[in-house]
Design a protein around this motif. Structure first.
Motif, PDB file in Angstrom:
ATOM      1  N   PRO A 204       0.806  -1.211   0.000  1.00  0.00           N
ATOM      2  CA  PRO A 204       0.000   0.000   0.000  1.00  0.00           C
ATOM      3  C   PRO A 204       0.846   1.270   0.000  1.00  0.00           C
ATOM      4  N   THR A 205       2.009   1.205   0.641  1.00  0.00           N
ATOM      5  CA  THR A 205       2.936   2.337   0.607  1.00  0.00           C
ATOM      6  C   THR A 205       3.358   2.651  -0.818  1.00  0.00           C
ATOM      7  N   VAL A 206       3.661   1.614  -1.582  1.00  0.00           N
ATOM      8  CA  VAL A 206       4.046   1.790  -2.986  1.00  0.00           C
ATOM      9  C   VAL A 206       2.888   2.385  -3.782  1.00  0.00           C
ATOM     10  N   PHE A 207       1.672   1.882  -3.565  1.00  0.00           N
ATOM     11  CA  PHE A 207       0.502   2.386  -4.288  1.00  0.00           C
ATOM     12  C   PHE A 207       0.256   3.864  -3.983  1.00  0.00           C
ATOM     13  N   VAL A 208       0.307   4.217  -2.697  1.00  0.00           N
ATOM     14  CA  VAL A 208       0.059   5.610  -2.302  1.00  0.00           C
ATOM     15  C   VAL A 208       1.151   6.523  -2.856  1.00  0.00           C
ATOM     16  N   LEU A 290      -5.101  11.898   1.010  1.00  0.00           N
ATOM     17  CA  LEU A 290      -4.354  10.892   1.778  1.00  0.00           C
ATOM     18  C   LEU A 290      -5.311   9.985   2.545  1.00  0.00           C
ATOM     19  N   LEU A 291      -6.400  10.568   3.066  1.00  0.00           N
ATOM     20  CA  LEU A 291      -7.394   9.759   3.784  1.00  0.00           C
ATOM     21  C   LEU A 291      -7.996   8.691   2.877  1.00  0.00           C
ATOM     22  N   VAL A 292      -8.206   9.058   1.606  1.00  0.00           N
ATOM     23  CA  VAL A 292      -8.808   8.115   0.661  1.00  0.00           C
ATOM     24  C   VAL A 292      -7.780   7.112   0.170  1.00  0.00           C
ATOM     25  N   MET A 293      -6.676   7.593  -0.390  1.00  0.00           N
ATOM     26  CA  MET A 293      -5.669   6.692  -0.957  1.00  0.00           C
ATOM     27  C   MET A 293      -5.028   5.818   0.113  1.00  0.00           C
ATOM     28  N   ILE A 345      -7.624  -3.914  -2.006  1.00  0.00           N
ATOM     29  CA  ILE A 345      -8.428  -2.798  -1.499  1.00  0.00           C
ATOM     30  C   ILE A 345      -7.631  -1.501  -1.579  1.00  0.00           C
ATOM     31  N   SER A 346      -6.356  -1.568  -1.210  1.00  0.00           N
ATOM     32  CA  SER A 346      -5.500  -0.375  -1.242  1.00  0.00           C
ATOM     33  C   SER A 346      -5.384   0.181  -2.655  1.00  0.00           C
ATOM     34  N   LEU A 347      -5.179  -0.693  -3.625  1.00  0.00           N
ATOM     35  CA  LEU A 347      -5.074  -0.250  -5.020  1.00  0.00           C
ATOM     36  C   LEU A 347      -6.369   0.418  -5.473  1.00  0.00           C
ATOM     37  N   MET A 348      -7.486  -0.161  -5.118  1.00  0.00           N
ATOM     38  CA  MET A 348      -8.783   0.413  -5.481  1.00  0.00           C
ATOM     39  C   MET A 348      -8.957   1.805  -4.861  1.00  0.00           C
ATOM     40  N   LEU A 349      -8.537   1.957  -3.616  1.00  0.00           N
ATOM     41  CA  LEU A 349      -8.674   3.244  -2.939  1.00  0.00           C
ATOM     42  C   LEU A 349      -7.800   4.321  -3.573  1.00  0.00           C
ATOM     43  N   VAL A 350      -6.608   3.932  -4.018  1.00  0.00           N
ATOM     44  CA  VAL A 350      -5.736   4.896  -4.693  1.00  0.00           C
ATOM     45  C   VAL A 350      -6.377   5.360  -6.001  1.00  0.00           C
ATOM     46  N   VAL A 351      -6.938   4.430  -6.758  1.00  0.00           N
ATOM     47  CA  VAL A 351      -7.615   4.784  -8.013  1.00  0.00           C
ATOM     48  C   VAL A 351      -8.801   5.705  -7.738  1.00  0.00           C
ATOM     49  N   GLY A 353      -9.181   7.659  -5.171  1.00  0.00           N
ATOM     50  CA  GLY A 353      -8.637   8.947  -4.752  1.00  0.00           C
ATOM     51  C   GLY A 353      -8.230   9.809  -5.930  1.00  0.00           C
ATOM     52  N   LEU A 354      -7.579   9.199  -6.911  1.00  0.00           N
ATOM     53  CA  LEU A 354      -7.162   9.957  -8.100  1.00  0.00           C
ATOM     54  C   LEU A 354      -8.376  10.424  -8.908  1.00  0.00           C
ATOM     55  N   LEU A 355      -9.426   9.626  -8.911  1.00  0.00           N
ATOM     56  CA  LEU A 355     -10.645  10.023  -9.625  1.00  0.00           C
ATOM     57  C   LEU A 355     -11.286  11.270  -8.997  1.00  0.00           C
ATOM     58  N   THR A 356     -11.140  11.429  -7.682  1.00  0.00           N
ATOM     59  CA  THR A 356     -11.746  12.591  -7.030  1.00  0.00           C
ATOM     60  C   THR A 356     -11.137  13.902  -7.516  1.00  0.00           C
ATOM     61  N   LEU A 357      -9.919  13.825  -8.035  1.00  0.00           N
ATOM     62  CA  LEU A 357      -9.278  15.051  -8.562  1.00  0.00           C
ATOM     63  C   LEU A 357      -9.979  15.525  -9.827  1.00  0.00           C
ATOM     64  N   LYS A 358     -10.509  14.583 -10.574  1.00  0.00           N
ATOM     65  CA  LYS A 358     -11.195  14.943 -11.819  1.00  0.00           C
ATOM     66  C   LYS A 358     -12.659  15.276 -11.590  1.00  0.00           C
ATOM     67  N   LEU A 359     -13.260  14.605 -10.595  1.00  0.00           N
ATOM     68  CA  LEU A 359     -14.687  14.837 -10.319  1.00  0.00           C
ATOM     69  C   LEU A 359     -14.844  16.033  -9.403  1.00  0.00           C
TER      70      LEU A 359
END
Length: 360
Positions: A204-208, A290-293, A345-351, A353-359
């Motif tokens: 998860p550290t790598v993903f974040v 950070l809370l999301v990812m 789950i961690s990978l999904m949360l990072v994705v 989180g990144l989507l929230t930047l566009k939405l």
């Protein structure tokens, strides 16, 4: 450091101009930290075994963990060394944000090292006394918080970015100091709580880190920051090099930390990695991101808070054991299953989180 050298050499060899590109240096930072970790990993493990620096196992934990007793710990020193060397080589050291992140990384690493040293070498099972552990974490966080506030007061450096709302960016004022303190200290301890199974915390550290690498690149680019409607922050782009160095060091460490682990990172690694995520999120003005990812870290922390609170208030435990990864172990899940599912789950949360930047 190599940025300065390349600026001199480019006068004679135009090839060195490639070092001026942020993306090139970010990739090279990843490869450098990965290579250092892979080459030095076994040597560090052998050295730790020679010094008999082995993991101390809680007797009230899952029985399957008893076999881990004596596994070399404090492998986080390898992670910190890989990241620091890579950043010194490939980052632009004139950038103040680079030094701020290194200050937190190394500072929290020293606190974690002291805790591990007392537990493993001095055979003090409690490690560093809790109040002193939090005291030094607080000192480091507050130094950074006051410094950043003095530098960027009433600018984009001290606004609060709220997900999904492009026009909601209030100035925090002195609340910026409190928020920065809570995020850095909280993130440091959250990753520390998550580091309880082989490879559970490092992936998860790598993903974040990968997520923040993209965000730092966008935040430091005027055009992309405007497109995503996030604050443009002058020095933030260089944090991409720090993030990719974390990715490389994390993947290199995972080579030795994957189940069954040959080495554990210890507090020296987990506190430092959590703290550096905290400061990166603050510098990018993405504490909510950070809370999301880093949702896995948040879930692990909340499970401990709920467990302790429920037992004190009601005399009953919510989970079989906290943090929550031990709950699933005691329910009969094999350790690799717990680890891989938490990674997913961690990978999904990072994705997400990144989507929230566009939405926005």
């Amino acid at each position: 450091m190599l940025v300065w050298i390349s600026e001199y050499l480019v006068k004679y060899f135009t090839f060195f101009n490639v070092i001026s590109y942020l993306t090139v240096r970010a990739i090279l930072a990843l490869l450098t930290s990965l290579t250092i970790s892979l080459i030095m990993g076994q040597k560090v493990i052998d050295w730790l075994q020679k010094l008999q620096i082995g993991q101390v196992i809680r007797h009230d934990g899952p029985e399957s963990h008893l076999s881990k007793k004596g596994t070399p710990t404090m492998g986080g020193t390898l992670i910190l060394a890989s990241i620091s060397i890579s950043v010194f080589l490939w980052a632009d050291l004139r950038n103040p944000y680079v030094w701020v992140t290194l200050f937190v990384l190394i500072g929290y690493g020293i606190v974690g090292f002291a805790d591990d040293y007392l537990k493993v070498i001095r055979k003090n099972t409690d490690g560093l006394i809790a109040r002193w552990k939090y005291f030094w974490q607080s000192v480091i966080a507050l130094i950074v918080a006051f410094g950043l506030y003095a530098y960027g007061k009433d600018s984009s450096v001290t606004v609060l970015v709220v997900p999904f709302f492009k026009d909601v960016m209030p100035q925090l004022g002195l609340w910026f100091i409190l928020l920065t303190y809570v995020v850095i200290v909280g993130a440091g301890n959250a990753v520390n709580l998550t580091d309880g199974l082989d490879g559970l915390a490092i992936m998860p550290t790598v993903f974040v880190a990968a997520g923040f690498a993209l965000v730092s690149w966008a935040t430091g680019n005027v055009n992309f920051a405007a497109y995503l409607q996030i604050p443009y922050i002058k020095f933030s782009g260089e944090l991409m090099v720090v993030c990719t160095a974390i990715i490389g060091a994390g993947l290199g460490f995972l080579w030795f930390n994957t189940y069954p682990a040959m080495v554990f990172m210890g507090d020296v690694g987990s506190l430092a990695l959590g703290g550096v995520f905290g400061i990166i999120s603050v510098l990018l003005r993405q504490e909510f991101l950070l809370l999301v990812m880093g949702g896995i870290f948040v879930i692990e922390t909340l499970s401990v808070i709920l467990q302790v609170g429920s037992f004190k208030l009601r005399g009953k435990r919510i989970f079989k054991m906290a943090p929550i990864h031990h709950h699933y172990e005691l329910k009969g899940w094999p350790e690799p299953r717990v680890i891989v599912r938490f990674w997913i789950i961690s990978l999904m949360l990072v994705v997400i989180g990144l989507l929230t930047l566009k939405l926005r």
